[in-house]
Design an enzyme around this catalytic site. Structure first.
Site, mmCIF file in Angstrom:
data_model
loop_
_atom_site.group_PDB
_atom_site.id
_atom_site.type_symbol
_atom_site.label_atom_id
_atom_site.label_comp_id
_atom_site.label_asym_id
_atom_site.label_seq_id
_atom_site.Cartn_x
_atom_site.Cartn_y
_atom_site.Cartn_z
ATOM 1 N N TYR A 1 -49.861 18.855 34.573
ATOM 2 C CA TYR A 1 -49.305 19.622 35.694
ATOM 3 C C TYR A 1 -50.115 19.410 36.968
ATOM 4 O O TYR A 1 -49.565 19.349 38.069
ATOM 5 C CB TYR A 1 -49.189 21.116 35.336
ATOM 6 C CG TYR A 1 -47.948 21.361 34.510
ATOM 7 C CD1 TYR A 1 -46.702 21.466 35.123
ATOM 8 C CD2 TYR A 1 -48.010 21.424 33.124
ATOM 9 C CE1 TYR A 1 -45.548 21.635 34.367
ATOM 10 C CE2 TYR A 1 -46.867 21.588 32.368
ATOM 11 C CZ TYR A 1 -45.635 21.697 32.993
ATOM 12 O OH TYR A 1 -44.495 21.849 32.255
ATOM 13 N N GLN B 1 -32.640 22.190 38.124
ATOM 14 C CA GLN B 1 -33.530 22.106 36.957
ATOM 15 C C GLN B 1 -34.932 21.736 37.414
ATOM 16 O O GLN B 1 -35.850 21.654 36.612
ATOM 17 C CB GLN B 1 -33.037 21.018 35.997
ATOM 18 C CG GLN B 1 -31.639 21.241 35.477
ATOM 19 C CD GLN B 1 -31.101 19.983 34.810
ATOM 20 O OE1 GLN B 1 -31.348 19.720 33.637
ATOM 21 N NE2 GLN B 1 -30.389 19.177 35.571
ATOM 22 N N HIS C 1 -35.435 26.217 35.535
ATOM 23 C CA HIS C 1 -36.628 25.848 34.757
ATOM 24 C C HIS C 1 -37.928 26.346 35.394
ATOM 25 O O HIS C 1 -39.001 25.850 35.067
ATOM 26 C CB HIS C 1 -36.671 24.325 34.552
ATOM 27 C CG HIS C 1 -35.582 23.825 33.641
ATOM 28 N ND1 HIS C 1 -35.257 22.505 33.484
ATOM 29 C CD2 HIS C 1 -34.728 24.505 32.818
ATOM 30 C CE1 HIS C 1 -34.259 22.375 32.614
ATOM 31 N NE2 HIS C 1 -33.915 23.576 32.210
ATOM 32 N N CYS D 1 -52.130 39.196 30.600
ATOM 33 C CA CYS D 1 -51.561 40.389 31.263
ATOM 34 C C CYS D 1 -50.160 40.146 31.794
ATOM 35 O O CYS D 1 -49.487 41.086 32.223
ATOM 36 C CB CYS D 1 -52.487 40.868 32.379
ATOM 37 S SG CYS D 1 -52.560 39.767 33.813
ATOM 38 N N CYS E 1 -56.908 33.608 34.506
ATOM 39 C CA CYS E 1 -56.522 34.780 35.299
ATOM 40 C C CYS E 1 -57.763 35.625 35.577
ATOM 41 O O CYS E 1 -58.770 35.525 34.873
ATOM 42 C CB CYS E 1 -55.511 35.584 34.478
ATOM 43 S SG CYS E 1 -54.886 37.080 35.252
ATOM 44 N N GLY F 1 -28.235 13.723 40.298
ATOM 45 C CA GLY F 1 -29.570 13.272 39.891
ATOM 46 C C GLY F 1 -30.090 13.871 38.608
ATOM 47 O O GLY F 1 -31.285 14.113 38.473
ATOM 48 N N THR F 2 -29.182 14.101 37.670
ATOM 49 C CA THR F 2 -29.654 14.578 36.363
ATOM 50 C C THR F 2 -29.059 13.728 35.256
ATOM 51 O O THR F 2 -27.893 13.328 35.329
ATOM 52 C CB THR F 2 -29.342 16.075 36.117
ATOM 53 O OG1 THR F 2 -29.694 16.414 34.766
ATOM 54 C CG2 THR F 2 -27.887 16.430 36.344
ATOM 55 N N ASN G 1 -25.096 9.762 40.919
ATOM 56 C CA ASN G 1 -26.185 9.210 40.103
ATOM 57 C C ASN G 1 -26.092 7.681 40.128
ATOM 58 O O ASN G 1 -24.987 7.141 40.010
ATOM 59 C CB ASN G 1 -26.046 9.719 38.649
ATOM 60 C CG ASN G 1 -27.338 9.611 37.864
ATOM 61 O OD1 ASN G 1 -27.954 8.550 37.802
ATOM 62 N ND2 ASN G 1 -27.749 10.704 37.252
ATOM 63 N N GLU H 1 -26.988 5.819 37.794
ATOM 64 C CA GLU H 1 -26.776 5.388 36.400
ATOM 65 C C GLU H 1 -25.659 6.213 35.773
ATOM 66 O O GLU H 1 -25.401 7.328 36.205
ATOM 67 C CB GLU H 1 -28.051 5.629 35.558
ATOM 68 C CG GLU H 1 -29.312 4.976 36.094
ATOM 69 C CD GLU H 1 -29.292 3.472 35.926
ATOM 70 O OE1 GLU H 1 -28.577 2.992 35.010
ATOM 71 O OE2 GLU H 1 -29.959 2.786 36.723
HETATM 72 P P1 OAD Z 1 -34.210 12.962 33.975
HETATM 73 O O1 OAD Z 1 -35.474 12.210 34.214
HETATM 74 O O2 OAD Z 1 -33.751 13.151 32.577
HETATM 75 O O3 OAD Z 1 -33.012 12.227 34.736
HETATM 76 C C1 OAD Z 1 -33.106 11.815 36.068
HETATM 77 C C2 OAD Z 1 -31.758 11.293 36.499
HETATM 78 O O4 OAD Z 1 -31.843 10.961 37.878
HETATM 79 C C3 OAD Z 1 -31.283 10.020 35.769
HETATM 80 O O5 OAD Z 1 -29.935 10.203 35.355
HETATM 81 C C4 OAD Z 1 -31.388 8.945 36.841
HETATM 82 O O6 OAD Z 1 -30.376 7.938 36.692
HETATM 83 C C5 OAD Z 1 -31.148 9.736 38.094
HETATM 84 N N1 OAD Z 1 -31.703 9.158 39.326
HETATM 85 C C6 OAD Z 1 -32.747 8.316 39.484
HETATM 86 N N2 OAD Z 1 -32.937 8.016 40.781
HETATM 87 C C7 OAD Z 1 -31.990 8.710 41.478
HETATM 88 C C8 OAD Z 1 -31.655 8.824 42.870
HETATM 89 N N3 OAD Z 1 -32.337 8.185 43.812
HETATM 90 N N4 OAD Z 1 -30.613 9.608 43.202
HETATM 91 C C9 OAD Z 1 -29.905 10.270 42.250
HETATM 92 N N5 OAD Z 1 -30.179 10.204 40.941
HETATM 93 C C10 OAD Z 1 -31.204 9.429 40.553
HETATM 94 O O7 OAD Z 1 -34.365 14.346 34.746
HETATM 95 P P2 OAD Z 1 -33.527 15.695 34.554
HETATM 96 O O8 OAD Z 1 -32.104 15.408 34.282
HETATM 97 O O9 OAD Z 1 -33.857 16.565 35.717
HETATM 98 O O10 OAD Z 1 -36.971 20.084 31.696
HETATM 99 O O11 OAD Z 1 -34.186 16.284 33.266
HETATM 100 C C11 OAD Z 1 -33.759 17.522 32.817
HETATM 101 C C12 OAD Z 1 -34.913 18.320 32.285
HETATM 102 O O12 OAD Z 1 -35.607 17.573 31.296
HETATM 103 C C13 OAD Z 1 -35.997 18.642 33.297
HETATM 104 O O13 OAD Z 1 -35.722 19.783 34.071
HETATM 105 C C14 OAD Z 1 -37.175 18.872 32.439
HETATM 106 C C15 OAD Z 1 -37.013 17.625 31.622
HETATM 107 O O14 OAD Z 1 -37.808 17.394 30.599
HETATM 108 C C16 OAD Z 1 -38.007 20.836 31.332
HETATM 109 O O15 OAD Z 1 -39.146 20.562 31.642
HETATM 110 C C17 OAD Z 1 -37.625 22.034 30.538
#
Ligand code: OAD
Length: 244
Positions: free
Chosen positions: A67, A106, A124, A135, A153, A192-193, A218, A220
């Site tokens: 982190y 997310q 998230h 605490c 803490c 972007g997910t 996206n 991809e």
């Molecule tokens: P991912 O890393 O799984 O996916 C990222 C997505 O962004 C992929 O589909 C890429 O193709 C796309 N991408 C890459 N570059 C981009 C751009 N310039 N513009 C638009 N899209 C682009 O990330 P998340 O889907 O956010 O959860 O992952 C979901 C959750 O899994 C996160 O919130 C986190 C993770 O592990 C927790 O930590 C609970």
């Protein structure tokens, strides 16, 4: 399946409510690595091995080092044109009504806040919050790098990042807001997910079933593409400004 930007632009102007769900990809153009992308791995650990209560119980220092690395990188990052387009979308839609736009993210990086979105549902959590494992106190912490790893803490107990880990429930209030907005959405943008992490990805499916039209932004393919009305293939920092 349609990929026409002018058509989606018009639908966005005419439809309320609109919901946007974002993931790590929207911050990629700010230089923040995605979780499942090529440079998303830290010391070869997949996120599922670090972002868990078990990993933290076993090695809190290691998890905090991850982190700390992400916080240092994100501190240097700036919101990109995709984030800014969503601020403009929020501005335009909220002029049509208080519930006309909901941004659900997310992401824990805080870049939507820094861009200027004011009403973001954080499914998230937030990497700039810390929560005491003793605490329960929650506070903002922007120290980068952290002086003490793992941080503690004032009460003496270990602090943890204020985020949701794999296997943990989402914050009930955030989930309820996101689910309510999704159920009434006329247009649901998925930006972007990878749409593989549930329950967040399920919001898009539920919105679709409740009658929303679905648009994916996206570079991809994603598992939601087959049910989408629009699939806009490209980086959100280019596509979103063109939509507005
Ligand atoms: P991912 O890393 O799984 O996916 C990222 C997505 O962004 C992929 O589909 C890429 O193709 C796309 N991408 C890459 N570059 C981009 C751009 N310039 N513009 C638009 N899209 C682009 O990330 P998340 O889907 O956010 O959860 O992952 C979901 C959750 O899994 C996160 O919130 C986190 C993770 O592990 C927790 O930590 C609970």
């Amino acid at each position: 399946m349609k990929d026409s930007i002018p058509e989606l632009r018009q639908a966005l102007e005419e439809s309320v409510p609109v919901v946007a769900l974002t993931g790590a990809g929207i911050s990629a153009e700010s230089g923040v690595p995605t979780f499942r992308g090529a440079n998303g791995l830290w010391r070869n650990f997949p996120p599922e091995k670090l972002a868990t209560p078990e990993a933290f119980a076993e090695n809190p220092r290691l998890v905090w080092e991850w982190y700390d690395w992400r916080r240092s990188m994100i501190r240097e990052a700036r919101p990109n044109a995709g984030h800014l387009a969503l601020v403009e979308l929020e501005r335009r839609k909220t002029a049509q009504g208080a519930t006309a736009f909901t941004l659900v993210t997310q992401n824990v990086d805080g870049l939507h806040d820094r861009a200027g979105n004011r009403n973001t549902v954080k499914l998230h959590g937030d990497l700039w919050l810390v929560r005491c494992t003793g605490c329960g106190a929650v506070e903002r912490n922007e120290e980068v790098p952290l002086r003490r790893l793992p941080p503690h803490c004032r009460c003496g107990a270990l602090l943890r990042p204020g985020v949701v880990w794999f296997g943990e429930p989402l914050p009930p209030d955030a989930w309820e807001r996101a689910a309510r907005a999704s159920a009434s959405a006329r247009i649901f943008l998925v930006i972007g997910t990878s749409a593989v992490v549930y329950p967040a990805a399920g919001l898009a499916r539920e919105a679709r079933e409740a009658g929303a039209r679905l648009a994916i932004v996206n570079p991809e393919p994603t598992p939601l593409d087959p049910m989408a009305d629009w699939v806009l293939r490209g980086p959100s920092g280019e596509i979103l400004p063109r939509l507005l």
